[in-house]
Design a protein around this motif. Structure first.
Motif, PDB file in Angstrom:
ATOM      1  N   VAL A   1      51.572  41.001  21.843  1.00 31.93           N
ATOM      2  CA  VAL A   1      51.165  39.940  20.909  1.00 31.93           C
ATOM      3  C   VAL A   1      49.643  39.761  20.950  1.00 31.93           C
ATOM      4  N   GLY A   2      49.115  39.676  22.177  1.00 32.42           N
ATOM      5  CA  GLY A   2      47.662  39.487  22.338  1.00 32.42           C
ATOM      6  C   GLY A   2      46.874  40.640  21.751  1.00 32.42           C
ATOM      7  N   THR A   3      47.390  41.853  21.938  1.00 29.36           N
ATOM      8  CA  THR A   3      46.664  43.026  21.449  1.00 29.36           C
ATOM      9  C   THR A   3      46.643  43.065  19.932  1.00 29.36           C
ATOM     10  N   VAL A   4      47.808  42.776  19.324  1.00 27.80           N
ATOM     11  CA  VAL A   4      47.841  42.793  17.857  1.00 27.80           C
ATOM     12  C   VAL A   4      46.881  41.737  17.307  1.00 27.80           C
ATOM     13  N   ALA A   5      46.914  40.548  17.917  1.00 28.34           N
ATOM     14  CA  ALA A   5      45.977  39.501  17.502  1.00 28.34           C
ATOM     15  C   ALA A   5      44.538  39.986  17.719  1.00 28.34           C
ATOM     16  N   GLY A   6      44.326  40.676  18.850  1.00 30.66           N
ATOM     17  CA  GLY A   6      42.993  41.178  19.165  1.00 30.66           C
ATOM     18  C   GLY A   6      42.519  42.211  18.158  1.00 30.66           C
ATOM     19  N   LEU A   7      43.447  43.057  17.690  1.00 33.84           N
ATOM     20  CA  LEU A   7      43.063  44.076  16.702  1.00 33.84           C
ATOM     21  C   LEU A   7      42.619  43.404  15.405  1.00 33.84           C
ATOM     22  N   LEU A   8      43.386  42.402  14.988  1.00 31.88           N
ATOM     23  CA  LEU A   8      43.021  41.694  13.754  1.00 31.88           C
ATOM     24  C   LEU A   8      41.676  40.999  13.922  1.00 31.88           C
ATOM     25  N   LEU A   9      41.537  40.332  15.059  1.00 30.43           N
ATOM     26  CA  LEU A   9      40.289  39.631  15.348  1.00 30.43           C
ATOM     27  C   LEU A   9      39.136  40.628  15.422  1.00 30.43           C
ATOM     28  N   GLY A  10      39.437  41.795  16.021  1.00 36.12           N
ATOM     29  CA  GLY A  10      38.420  42.834  16.173  1.00 36.12           C
ATOM     30  C   GLY A  10      37.913  43.319  14.824  1.00 36.12           C
ATOM     31  N   VAL A  11      38.828  43.486  13.878  1.00 31.55           N
ATOM     32  CA  VAL A  11      38.420  43.944  12.549  1.00 31.55           C
ATOM     33  C   VAL A  11      37.518  42.886  11.890  1.00 31.55           C
ATOM     34  N   LEU A  12      37.926  41.620  12.040  1.00 32.17           N
ATOM     35  CA  LEU A  12      37.118  40.527  11.476  1.00 32.17           C
ATOM     36  C   LEU A  12      35.726  40.512  12.115  1.00 32.17           C
ATOM     37  N   LEU A  13      35.737  40.605  13.440  1.00 28.80           N
ATOM     38  CA  LEU A  13      34.488  40.569  14.201  1.00 28.80           C
ATOM     39  C   LEU A  13      33.598  41.754  13.817  1.00 28.80           C
ATOM     40  N   ALA A  14      34.239  42.899  13.620  1.00 21.64           N
ATOM     41  CA  ALA A  14      33.491  44.114  13.303  1.00 21.64           C
ATOM     42  C   ALA A  14      32.746  43.951  11.985  1.00 21.64           C
ATOM     43  N   ARG A  15      33.355  43.220  11.060  1.00 22.08           N
ATOM     44  CA  ARG A  15      32.676  43.001   9.777  1.00 22.08           C
ATOM     45  C   ARG A  15      31.351  42.294   9.998  1.00 22.08           C
ATOM     46  N   GLY A  16      31.345  41.389  10.984  1.00 18.46           N
ATOM     47  CA  GLY A  16      30.096  40.699  11.299  1.00 18.46           C
ATOM     48  C   GLY A  16      29.145  41.589  12.083  1.00 18.46           C
ATOM     49  N   LEU A  17      29.724  42.365  13.017  1.00 22.07           N
ATOM     50  CA  LEU A  17      28.876  43.153  13.913  1.00 22.07           C
ATOM     51  C   LEU A  17      28.257  44.367  13.229  1.00 22.07           C
ATOM     52  N   VAL A  18      28.924  44.882  12.193  1.00 23.10           N
ATOM     53  CA  VAL A  18      28.436  46.126  11.588  1.00 23.10           C
ATOM     54  C   VAL A  18      27.006  45.942  11.069  1.00 23.10           C
ATOM     55  N   GLY A  19      26.721  44.736  10.594  1.00 22.56           N
ATOM     56  CA  GLY A  19      25.362  44.452  10.133  1.00 22.56           C
ATOM     57  C   GLY A  19      24.370  44.541  11.280  1.00 22.56           C
ATOM     58  N   LEU A  20      24.762  43.988  12.428  1.00 19.58           N
ATOM     59  CA  LEU A  20      23.871  44.006  13.591  1.00 19.58           C
ATOM     60  C   LEU A  20      23.642  45.420  14.108  1.00 19.58           C
ATOM     61  N   VAL A  21      24.730  46.185  14.156  1.00 17.61           N
ATOM     62  CA  VAL A  21      24.607  47.563  14.636  1.00 17.61           C
ATOM     63  C   VAL A  21      23.729  48.377  13.684  1.00 17.61           C
ATOM     64  N   THR A  22      23.976  48.191  12.380  1.00 18.82           N
ATOM     65  CA  THR A  22      23.187  48.921  11.389  1.00 18.82           C
ATOM     66  C   THR A  22      21.713  48.568  11.531  1.00 18.82           C
ATOM     67  N   GLN A  23      21.467  47.270  11.722  1.00 18.74           N
ATOM     68  CA  GLN A  23      20.087  46.817  11.896  1.00 18.74           C
ATOM     69  C   GLN A  23      19.449  47.512  13.103  1.00 18.74           C
ATOM     70  N   THR A  24      20.210  47.580  14.206  1.00 17.90           N
ATOM     71  CA  THR A  24      19.689  48.219  15.410  1.00 17.90           C
ATOM     72  C   THR A  24      19.425  49.697  15.169  1.00 17.90           C
ATOM     73  N   PHE A  25      20.378  50.356  14.502  1.00 15.92           N
ATOM     74  CA  PHE A  25      20.185  51.778  14.207  1.00 15.92           C
ATOM     75  C   PHE A  25      18.922  51.959  13.363  1.00 15.92           C
ATOM     76  N   ASN A  26      18.751  51.076  12.380  1.00 16.99           N
ATOM     77  CA  ASN A  26      17.581  51.178  11.519  1.00 16.99           C
ATOM     78  C   ASN A  26      16.297  50.887  12.283  1.00 16.99           C
ATOM     79  N   ASP A  27      16.373  49.963  13.239  1.00 14.96           N
ATOM     80  CA  ASP A  27      15.187  49.632  14.028  1.00 14.96           C
ATOM     81  C   ASP A  27      14.818  50.776  14.962  1.00 14.96           C
ATOM     82  N   LEU A  28      15.836  51.435  15.495  1.00 10.11           N
ATOM     83  CA  LEU A  28      15.570  52.383  16.567  1.00 10.11           C
ATOM     84  C   LEU A  28      15.625  53.847  16.170  1.00 10.11           C
ATOM     85  N   TYR A  29      16.551  54.203  15.322  1.00  4.95           N
ATOM     86  CA  TYR A  29      16.829  55.630  15.202  1.00  4.95           C
ATOM     87  C   TYR A  29      16.622  56.234  13.821  1.00  4.95           C
ATOM     88  N   PHE A  30      17.359  55.749  12.832  1.00  7.17           N
ATOM     89  CA  PHE A  30      17.295  56.412  11.536  1.00  7.17           C
ATOM     90  C   PHE A  30      17.639  55.428  10.438  1.00  7.17           C
TER      91      PHE A  30
END
Lengths: 845, 238
Positions: free
Chosen positions: A311-340
């Motif tokens: 139960v916790g894992t399934v909830a975690g996967l859903l939460l993870g997808v939601l969270l990832a939508r927020g984090l993808v911007g941060l990761v992209t920003q970091t990639f753009n700042d540092l690498y390419f």
């Protein structure tokens, strides 16, 4: 039989909804963190790969040149060969849209007649006046999607900025690929002919590369031999590998941090499961008396864990997808700042990542439940066993556990000090340190709570003594809760100290390396790299600004080291005495003399030396415009600007080996008495309108650099906040379950005459004491964790030497976190017990 | 009446049980000999701490003797693994405790069904049996209640029903009326005796109650770690 047992288990979980919910939340958060980080950085990488594949097309090989690409004559000569391979010229670069969301676009300049064997979309599926591309300079094709979001129509104008200079392009047609994959790949693409691209990107007469289709290795070798000096034949597939490699350390570190959150989650699961076993000792003993075997009990507890885990894992996967939508911007920003340069418009839901999250969540829950399940299976069927006997057993076990803890700690230390660069032993060591410390907790708690009885007794009287004693007399429960809390809170301390240490090191590095008073550079799309060039002639005008006592220039170029593109800094030191570098290896006295007198000496940064295993005295083979050449490393300098590593050589050396004459930045030193702000103003005035430039005083560049640093650590901070969230939930659930479990005992106290107020006081004192102990325990462990993260994990991931700085705020924050959470944890049980009818609680078994 | 010509259901041969307490060893049972047969209702008397509960634990295979041999249904418990002893207990023994020890997470009916389902009976069959048993102990209407809603006497009646549900040949009761008032205690004992005799089982009941002696076929008492048998107790009492 199983059905009834399962029902009994489910009712037990359902009978403690708060605790069940909190432990589910613990698992879900742990899984969510891991999954979201993976999805976010995976999406950014996929997006980059997709755009790389789109522009690389079906090429098998590429001809590439030195730092400024290759002369277009190379292509012409290639076509004129008798055994000419299938080839196409490419000019590639990035521009920023000067309208709409100012997104970054990739300009791809191609020869439409040579394109067919390489890229499909280049030949058709375009709507509009495609023919204009060939006849009219400055016209481009844009993807229909990009055009729509930028508000441009076919035939309209697309203003773009390139290295601070604004240019206007005419959109002759819109690319409308039929399939989704291609549509995504070309979303950030501006397609044009070679000469327009050269013009826009300021590379007249130069090509980025020549794409080739080569049939076999023999043909490749023949071709390689015939290529002019300064050019190189590389496999097209090597490029994706480079990206993978470039970001590996960054991604590994993120994964490590997210796994840390899962480890904390594991401790919470362990706590929950142990609790539910300890709580049901009587029930389990009865089941044993009725004839349930040990194996069946073991399976029962593991089964409960599996249900919670699922139960916790399934909830975690859903939460993870939601969270990832927020984090993808941060990761992209970091990639753009540092690498390419990369733009990610959608999250890629990789089934593999989701499966990994599922396995991790369930696996971690089951592993964490193993010990409690084993404890449950060991339950004696002797039903007359008293609680105090059980507590005696766990107290007598405490010293032995402590010794075991010391052994595990020693093993962990051994793994950490093992002289290797591998990360696995480091993580093993880290985990052992956490485990070893957790094993020490029961013994230390017993000692400390005995000590605490005195001051608590003298301050709060009988209630104070009871509070302290109850920690000791229910050691089997309190110790487990405390260990889980300590690990959870220590993680936040460790990550917090790591970030502040890193920042402190960068601040002191900036102090050393930013010595000039004014820095001038064109805006660059990758913040930390800054490869954009000043328009010709501007450099000299800026350097001769009145009030300038000394100056230097910087060129950031990309050169191939053993086939891998690497940043090369060329610095003109001729008009300054300042050498703002500190050395890890090499004597500063002699390094500069050697570097400036020898035409084939260079310096490398610490991460370069680490990743490529290069030291002073070794040589580095660079592909120059004069062909491959071996350069001697005369020093290794500290640099926190790039985790992939950079090389540095004097401008004179650079110009000797490379044809590129561009300048990426100018540093000016003010004459004595010269006002810096006034100097900045006169520099701006002299620069005029020819190019938008970033003219920054020392202070503001320092500020800007730290902003980039902080931005790249945003995601780490988010992770830390999540870890704090998990820790908070942990403290809350562990302490709350402890109090709820004592309902009967508290009811006895109420029946004996304790007022609700006194009961609240007692509960608060107990949870407060536990919170304080957890907070205190977490301080040394957190510091140890920070030491491992800074000196072992970070060092092995990035090769950076960081100075561990212990900031008291982080430590105080940890203790406060534990105290606040524990105060909150006491509220509900105290409220519940104060309101409850003691008679009912006494009746309940 | 005990059919003494049939092999004993329970047999203890020279059983000694000692516990280590710090540096000293305390012998709770020494050289105990005992035979119990089907159809016997046996009462075990003795003061607190005389080793009565230890004896029950040894017979049920919960504990193992320091020396000597315990046989149940002809099987030497010492030669069985922990798992085998547990399974033997599951099939052959019903246990009643002073503190009732019902499972709080199961309803009254489910508590009674538990031993049946443990022994492989299907849900429907065990449900019907459980309800019939609850009818007999007068708690049919409380089948869906959880144990904490029942009075002490009701809980112990459920415990009796649970212990007898799977018709075990051996019933062990550890002070079953210890927590009950006299009238309720009598009610529970009536049930226990009636159901035991009906099923031709053997009951060994540990008690402090001298009144119970009148119901017993045999009366044993623990004195100084030894088992003493009072001959024809039932007849004497009459």
């Amino acid at each position: 039989m199983r059905r009834l047992l399962v029902r009994s288990s489910l009712r037990h979980l359902g009978g403690h909804p708060w605790l069940t919910a909190l432990s589910l939340l613990g698992i879900a958060l742990g899984v969510a963190v891991v999954v979201s980080i993976d999805l976010a950085s995976g999406s950014a990488l996929r997006a980059f790969e997709r755009s790389t594949d789109a522009v690389a097309g079906r090429a098998t090989h590429q001809v590439v040149g030195g730092s400024s690409g290759l002369d277009e004559r190379v292509y012409r000569d290639l076509r004129l060969r008798r055994d000419a391979p299938v080839s196409a010229p490419v000019v590639e670069g990035h521009v920023q849209a000067a309208v709409g969301d100012r997104r970054t676009l990739t300009v791809l300049g191609v020869d439409p007649f040579a394109e067919a064997p390489f890229r499909d979309y280049a030949k058709g599926e375009a709507v509009g006046d495609v023919g204009a591309l060939l006849t009219e300079p400055g016209t481009v094709l844009l993807s229909a999607r990009a055009a729509q979001s930028l508000g441009i129509t076919s035939g309209g104008e697309l203003p773009v900025r390139v290295e601070g200079v604004e240019k206007r392009l005419r959109v002759a047609g819109l690319l409308t690929p039929s399939d989704e994959d291609t549509a995504r790949a070309v979303e950030a693409l501006v397609l044009t002919d070679v000469s327009t691209a050269q013009e826009v990107l300021g590379q007249v007469g130069r090509l980025t590369r020549v794409d080739l289709r080569i049939r076999d290795e023999a043909e490749a070798q023949r071709l390689q031999a015939a290529l002019p000096t300064g050019t190189e034949l590389v496999r097209a597939s090597a490029r994706a590998g480079t990206v993978e490699q470039m970001t590996r350390a960054f991604r590994t570190n993120l994964t490590a941090l997210s796994l840390l959150a899962l480890v904390v989650g594991m401790f919470l699961i362990y706590n929950t499961m142990t609790f539910s076993v300890v709580q049901r000792r009587g029930l389990l003993g009865r089941l044993r008396a009725v004839g349930i075997t040990r194996g069946e009990l073991f399976a029962l507890v593991l089964g409960e864990a599996a249900v919670l885990g699922a139960v916790g894992t399934v909830a975690g996967l859903l939460l993870g997808v939601l969270l990832a939508r927020g984090l993808v911007g941060l990761v992209t920003q970091t990639f753009n700042d540092l690498y390419f340069v990369v733009s990610v418009r959608a999250l890629a839901l990789e089934p593999f990542t989701l499966a990994k999250g599922l396995v991790l969540g369930l696996g971690a829950t089951l592993v964490a439940a193993l010990v409690p399940a084993w404890e449950a299976a060991r339950s004696a069927p002797v039903t007359t066993m008293r609680r105090s006997t059980l507590e005696d057993v766990s107290r007598s076990r405490a010293p032995r556990l402590a010794v075991l803890g010391l052994v595990v700690l020693a093993a962990g230390t051994g793994m950490l000090t093992w002289p290797t660069q591998a990360l696995l032993p480091a993580y093993g060591g880290l985990f052992s340190v956490l485990l070893g410390s957790a094993l020490l907790v029961p013994w230390v708690t017993e000692r400390l709570s005995s000590v605490a009885a005195l001051p608590l007794g003298s301050t709060f009287g009988l209630l104070g003594r009871m509070a302290a004693r109850s920690v000791r007399t229910s050691l089997s429960r309190t110790a487990v809760a405390l260990a889980a809390l300590m690990v959870a809170v220590a993680t936040t301390v460790g990550v917090g100290l790591m970030v502040s240490s890193f920042r402190g090191t960068v601040v002191s590095w900036l102090d050393t390396s930013l010595q000039a008073d004014v820095f001038i550079s064109p805006p660059s799309l990758v913040a930390r790299r800054g490869g954009a060039t000043l328009v010709p002639g501007l450099e000299e005008r800026l350097r001769s600004t009145p009030g300038v006592a000394a100056s230097s220039t910087l060129r950031v170029a990309s050169a191939r080291v053993d086939g891998v593109p690497t940043d090369l800094l060329a610095i003109d030191f001729t008009r300054t005495q300042a050498r703002p570098y500190r050395f890890k290896e090499g004597n500063p006295e002699t390094v500069w003399r050697e570097l400036e007198s020898s035409p084939d000496a260079l310096l490398v940064s610490e991460p370069f030396s680490f990743h490529r295993r290069v030291r002073v005295g070794d040589t580095v083979r660079l592909t120059t415009d004069r062909g491959p050449h071996d350069f001697r490393v005369v020093g290794v300098y500290f640099d926190y600007g790039s985790d992939v590593g950079t090389m540095l050589m004097p401008r004179t050396t650079y110009e000797r080996w490379f044809d590129d004459r561009g300048v990426s930045g100018v540093a000016l030193y003010a004459a004595p008495g010269q006002d810096v702000d006034a100097l900045v103003a006169s520099v701006r005035e002299r620069a005029g309108d020819s190019q938008a430039l970033l003219v920054r005083a020392n202070r503001s560049l320092r500020q800007a650099s730290l902003e980039v640093f902080d931005r790249t650590f945003t995601i780490t901070q988010v992770l830390r906040l999540l870890a704090i969230g998990v820790a908070f939930v942990g403290v809350l659930s562990a302490l709350m379950s402890l109090q709820l479990e004592r309902a009967r005992e508290l009811a006895v106290l109420r029946a004996t005459g304790l007022t609700p107020g006194q009961l609240w006081g007692l509960v608060s004192l107990q949870t407060g004491l536990l919170g304080l102990l957890a907070g205190l325990f977490s301080v040394p462990l957190g510091m140890a964790l920070a030491y491992v993260l800074v000196h072992v994990i970070n060092q092995r991931s990035f090769g950076w030497t960081l100075r561990l700085a212990v900031s008291p705020e982080t430590l105080v924050q940890a203790v406060l976190l534990a105290l606040v959470a524990s105060a909150l944890a006491g509220l509900y049980p105290a409220w519940k017990m104060a309101r409850a009818n003691p008679a009912l609680a006494l009746r309940e078994e | 009446m005990p059919p003494s010509d049939t092999p004993p259901l329970v047999e203890l041969r020279d059983v000694t049980k000692a516990y280590a307490e710090g540096d000293t060893v305390r012998e709770v049972l020494s050289g105990v000999q005992l035979s119990l047969h089907r159809g016997e209702f046996v009462v075990l008397l003795g003061r607190s701490g005389s080793g009565k509960s230890t004896l029950l634990n040894l017979i049920s295979g919960i504990d193992v003797p320091t020396r000597g041999e315990v046989r149940v249904d002809g099987r030497n418990l010492g030669s069985l693994s922990e798992r085998e002893r547990t399974l033997l207990r599951r099939e052959r023994v019903g246990f009643i405790f002073q503190a009732f020890n019902l499972l709080p997470t199961l309803t009254v009916e489910e508590n009674v069904r538990l031993p049946l389902e443990l022994n492989g009976h299907g849900a429907a069959e065990s449900g019907a049996k459980a309800r019939a048993l609850l009818e007999r102990v007068g708690l049919r209407e409380r089948a869906r209640s959880f144990p904490d809603r029942l009075s002490g006497g009701e809980q112990q009646r459920v415990a009796v029903a649970r212990a007898l549900a799977h018709a075990p040949p051996l019933l062990l009761a550890d002070e079953p009326t210890g927590n009950l008032d006299e009238a309720t205690g009598r009610q529970v004992l009536d049930l226990l005796e009636g159901l035991t005799r009906q099923g031709n089982a053997c009951a060994l009941v540990v008690t402090h109650e001298p009144a119970l002696v009148s119901r017993a076929d045999r009366v044993l008492s623990m004195e100084g770690g030894r088992l003493v048998e009072r001959e024809h107790a039932r007849r004497e009492a009459r």
